[in-house]
Write a protein that holds these residues in place. Structure first.
Motif, PDB file in Angstrom:
ATOM      1  N   TYR A 301       0.834  -1.096   0.044  1.00  0.00           N
ATOM      2  CA  TYR A 301       0.128   0.029  -0.039  1.00  0.00           C
ATOM      3  C   TYR A 301       0.886   1.273   0.062  1.00  0.00           C
ATOM      4  N   GLY A 302       0.560   2.337  -0.808  1.00  0.00           N
ATOM      5  CA  GLY A 302       1.299   3.625  -0.908  1.00  0.00           C
ATOM      6  C   GLY A 302       0.517   4.508  -1.296  1.00  0.00           C
ATOM      7  N   THR A 303       0.623   5.780  -1.095  1.00  0.00           N
ATOM      8  CA  THR A 303      -0.312   6.913  -1.853  1.00  0.00           C
ATOM      9  C   THR A 303       0.396   7.890  -2.854  1.00  0.00           C
ATOM     10  N   ASP A 304       1.627   8.067  -2.595  1.00  0.00           N
ATOM     11  CA  ASP A 304       2.297   9.176  -3.234  1.00  0.00           C
ATOM     12  C   ASP A 304       1.965  10.446  -2.689  1.00  0.00           C
ATOM     13  N   GLY A 305       1.453  10.421  -1.303  1.00  0.00           N
ATOM     14  CA  GLY A 305       1.095  11.663  -0.774  1.00  0.00           C
ATOM     15  C   GLY A 305       2.129  12.220  -0.291  1.00  0.00           C
ATOM     16  N   GLY A 306       2.147  13.449   0.609  1.00  0.00           N
ATOM     17  CA  GLY A 306       3.253  13.931   1.213  1.00  0.00           C
ATOM     18  C   GLY A 306       2.885  15.413   1.848  1.00  0.00           C
ATOM     19  N   VAL A 307       3.919  15.865   2.353  1.00  0.00           N
ATOM     20  CA  VAL A 307       3.898  17.224   2.872  1.00  0.00           C
ATOM     21  C   VAL A 307       5.185  17.901   2.481  1.00  0.00           C
ATOM     22  N   GLN A 308       4.829  19.022   1.348  1.00  0.00           N
ATOM     23  CA  GLN A 308       5.887  19.685   0.650  1.00  0.00           C
ATOM     24  C   GLN A 308       6.508  20.770   1.462  1.00  0.00           C
ATOM     25  N   ALA A 309       6.154  21.486   2.325  1.00  0.00           N
ATOM     26  CA  ALA A 309       6.515  22.688   2.898  1.00  0.00           C
ATOM     27  C   ALA A 309       6.461  22.659   4.430  1.00  0.00           C
ATOM     28  N   PRO A 310       7.240  23.410   5.155  1.00  0.00           N
ATOM     29  CA  PRO A 310       6.620  23.825   6.496  1.00  0.00           C
ATOM     30  C   PRO A 310       5.413  24.354   6.603  1.00  0.00           C
ATOM     31  N   GLY A 311       4.530  24.315   7.639  1.00  0.00           N
ATOM     32  CA  GLY A 311       3.355  24.744   7.759  1.00  0.00           C
ATOM     33  C   GLY A 311       2.182  24.101   7.071  1.00  0.00           C
ATOM     34  N   GLN A 312       2.479  22.992   6.418  1.00  0.00           N
ATOM     35  CA  GLN A 312       1.660  22.397   5.735  1.00  0.00           C
ATOM     36  C   GLN A 312       1.105  21.228   6.342  1.00  0.00           C
ATOM     37  N   ALA A 313       1.469  20.671   7.325  1.00  0.00           N
ATOM     38  CA  ALA A 313       1.163  19.269   7.984  1.00  0.00           C
ATOM     39  C   ALA A 313      -0.080  19.367   8.291  1.00  0.00           C
ATOM     40  N   ALA A 314      -0.915  20.260   8.757  1.00  0.00           N
ATOM     41  CA  ALA A 314      -2.237  19.959   9.262  1.00  0.00           C
ATOM     42  C   ALA A 314      -3.066  19.964   7.879  1.00  0.00           C
ATOM     43  N   SER A 315      -2.951  20.962   7.036  1.00  0.00           N
ATOM     44  CA  SER A 315      -3.884  20.807   5.575  1.00  0.00           C
ATOM     45  C   SER A 315      -3.471  19.413   4.990  1.00  0.00           C
ATOM     46  N   ALA A 316      -2.152  18.950   4.743  1.00  0.00           N
ATOM     47  CA  ALA A 316      -1.867  17.755   4.489  1.00  0.00           C
ATOM     48  C   ALA A 316      -2.381  16.540   5.134  1.00  0.00           C
ATOM     49  N   LEU A 317      -2.696  16.621   6.298  1.00  0.00           N
ATOM     50  CA  LEU A 317      -3.337  15.521   7.326  1.00  0.00           C
ATOM     51  C   LEU A 317      -4.744  15.513   6.831  1.00  0.00           C
ATOM     52  N   ILE A 318      -5.291  16.371   6.560  1.00  0.00           N
ATOM     53  CA  ILE A 318      -6.614  16.573   6.375  1.00  0.00           C
ATOM     54  C   ILE A 318      -6.992  15.691   4.875  1.00  0.00           C
ATOM     55  N   GLN A 319      -6.039  16.231   4.081  1.00  0.00           N
ATOM     56  CA  GLN A 319      -6.129  15.617   2.605  1.00  0.00           C
ATOM     57  C   GLN A 319      -5.853  14.074   2.581  1.00  0.00           C
ATOM     58  N   MET A 320      -5.140  13.747   3.550  1.00  0.00           N
ATOM     59  CA  MET A 320      -4.462  12.328   3.370  1.00  0.00           C
ATOM     60  C   MET A 320      -5.593  11.572   4.131  1.00  0.00           C
ATOM     61  N   GLN A 321      -5.998  12.089   5.264  1.00  0.00           N
ATOM     62  CA  GLN A 321      -7.062  11.326   5.928  1.00  0.00           C
ATOM     63  C   GLN A 321      -8.357  10.743   5.013  1.00  0.00           C
ATOM     64  N   LYS A 322      -8.481  11.795   4.200  1.00  0.00           N
ATOM     65  CA  LYS A 322      -9.827  11.572   3.199  1.00  0.00           C
ATOM     66  C   LYS A 322      -9.382  10.350   2.394  1.00  0.00           C
ATOM     67  N   ARG A 323      -7.989  10.395   1.700  1.00  0.00           N
ATOM     68  CA  ARG A 323      -7.485   9.308   0.736  1.00  0.00           C
ATOM     69  C   ARG A 323      -7.280   8.192   1.451  1.00  0.00           C
ATOM     70  N   TRP A 324      -6.752   8.113   2.459  1.00  0.00           N
ATOM     71  CA  TRP A 324      -6.420   6.779   3.412  1.00  0.00           C
ATOM     72  C   TRP A 324      -7.857   6.038   3.692  1.00  0.00           C
ATOM     73  N   GLN A 325      -8.971   6.948   4.086  1.00  0.00           N
ATOM     74  CA  GLN A 325      -9.929   6.356   4.415  1.00  0.00           C
ATOM     75  C   GLN A 325     -11.035   5.922   3.364  1.00  0.00           C
ATOM     76  N   SER A 326     -10.836   6.457   2.121  1.00  0.00           N
ATOM     77  CA  SER A 326     -11.491   5.925   0.899  1.00  0.00           C
ATOM     78  C   SER A 326     -10.878   4.684   0.399  1.00  0.00           C
ATOM     79  N   ASP A 327      -9.463   4.805   0.468  1.00  0.00           N
ATOM     80  CA  ASP A 327      -8.733   3.573   0.255  1.00  0.00           C
ATOM     81  C   ASP A 327      -9.120   2.218   1.039  1.00  0.00           C
ATOM     82  N   TRP A 328      -9.372   2.941   2.437  1.00  0.00           N
ATOM     83  CA  TRP A 328      -9.710   1.548   3.290  1.00  0.00           C
ATOM     84  C   TRP A 328     -11.215   1.045   2.936  1.00  0.00           C
ATOM     85  N   ILE A 329     -11.894   1.730   2.695  1.00  0.00           N
ATOM     86  CA  ILE A 329     -13.355   1.583   2.137  1.00  0.00           C
ATOM     87  C   ILE A 329     -13.333   0.476   0.868  1.00  0.00           C
ATOM     88  N   TYR A 330     -12.673   1.101   0.144  1.00  0.00           N
ATOM     89  CA  TYR A 330     -12.606   0.279  -1.192  1.00  0.00           C
ATOM     90  C   TYR A 330     -12.044  -1.045  -0.975  1.00  0.00           C
TER      91      TYR A 330
END
Length: 374
Positions: A301-330
């Protein structure tokens, strides 16, 4: 006579009650057995998950700390970039994440192509990889710029089967360093935008026309890119190989199965290509599910997701949670859901618990036995 009939009726009532009690017990046992075979959607936070294709390009360690609450560990992949300053910064960030989270983050490095035409490029690259291994790097990622962008001093595209790579791959083979290959692109890359099968490919190539090979017929074809990869693997049959993005065979589980049969030591990850798998399962659900069952030991399992710059951790986490959970449901359920890549809903594959454990963490731990230690 009436009393006799009453007793007989009572006996029948008792038998019926016992029968229904037995059926209920059997049904409960079957449900309990099924619960042991399959996960529920709500089990998601309790399952260990390794995102084996991730990019954290900042020293900010807060993203990993938050993702750990959802059971995630990471293979943090540093991708080649031609700018030497950016190249160094990406690797510094990767090692910093491992230092901050030694049991949560592992590192995969890139090697520089700068100085390719210098007579000591091979020697320098091998020395660099030896140092990377000493620092804990599990392997090396080669990116699509090999075969699609990078050229030598004679302006010739350098393909992955170029003989100058051979001593580097020989070294990696001896040292047990795995090669992750993002070679070529999804087959959609060679199609016009309107014929692409998933929205994310259409959006990416519309925004990055330099990589949209349909617009560049002078460049190597999709088939030529994969043929170069296969020639390289033929020269290095014992090189541990991880085909990123379903090995660029995301469009067909039949083609991917042939690749896995022809290269028995190769594995692939799902990164950024789950939409293509979902597209196929909309058309032949059983074929896709059977593929995942048959090759359960060869998929990470992998996503190619990431955190590109300082200060983006919170927004990246929200985005990744949606992807991770969608993949899990599938992968884990039979539920239908809408996904961003497709117009129509997609039905989940409902893979068994044992298969999901391999895809989500077991295969990664088997391939990298010293990694993610407590």
């Amino acid at each position: 006579m009436k009393q006799k009939k009453t007793k007989q009726a009572n006996r029948w009532h008792v038998h019926v009650c016992l029968l229904f009690a037995g059926l209920n017990l059997a049904w409960a046992s079957l449900r309990a057995a099924e619960d042991r075979v399959y996960y529920e959607v709500d089990d998601y936070p309790d399952v260990e998950k390794i995102d084996a294709h991730f990019h954290i390009r900042t020293v900010d360690s807060s993203f990993v700390a938050e993702a750990a609450k959802e059971g995630f560990r990471f293979l943090n992949v540093a991708v080649h970039v031609s700018d030497p300053v950016a190249f160094r910064q990406r690797h510094q960030a990767a090692y910093a994440q491992k230092k901050a989270h030694p049991n949560r983050v592992e590192v995969m490095v890139a090697f520089e192509l700068r100085g390719w035409d210098d007579p000591d490029w091979v020697e320098r690259t091998i020395q660099y990889l030896g140092q990377a291994k000493e620092r804990g790097a599990l392997g090396v990622k080669v990116w699509k710029d090999i075969g699609m962008v990078f050229r030598d001093r004679e302006n010739q595209l350098v393909m992955i089967d170029h003989p100058q790579f051979d001593p580097v791959f020989d070294f990696m083979e001896r040292e047990g360093m795995r090669l992750m290959g993002h070679l070529g692109e999804p087959r959609n890359c060679w199609l016009p935008l309107e014929e692409m099968t998933v929205k994310n490919d259409r959006r990416y190539f519309q925004n990055n026309p330099q990589y949209h090979m349909y617009l560049h017929p002078e460049m190597p074809s999709y088939e030529e890119q994969l043929a170069a990869r296969d020639r390289m693997l033929g020269k290095h049959p014992n090189l541990p190989f991880l085909g990123a993005h379903f090995g660029s065979l995301e469009w067909s589980v039949d083609a991917l199965a042939r690749f896995l049969e022809e290269h028995p030591s190769a594995v692939v990850d799902t990164a950024a290509r789950m939409g293509q798998l979902e597209y196929q399962s909309q058309r032949d659900w059983k074929k896709v599910r059977d593929f995942m069952l048959k090759y359960q030991d060869r998929i990470l399992y992998g996503t190619d997701g990431g955190v590109q710059a300082p200060g983006q951790a919170a927004s990246a986490l929200i985005q990744m949670q949606k992807r991770w959970q969608s993949d899990w449901i599938y992968l884990a359920s039979r539920e239908e859901q809408s996904v961003p890549e497709l117009d129509l809903p997609v039905k989940g594959l409902h893979l068994p618990r044992s298969v999901l454990d391999k895809i989500y963490h077991g295969n990664a731990r088997r391939l990298f036995p010293t990694a993610w230690t407590e």
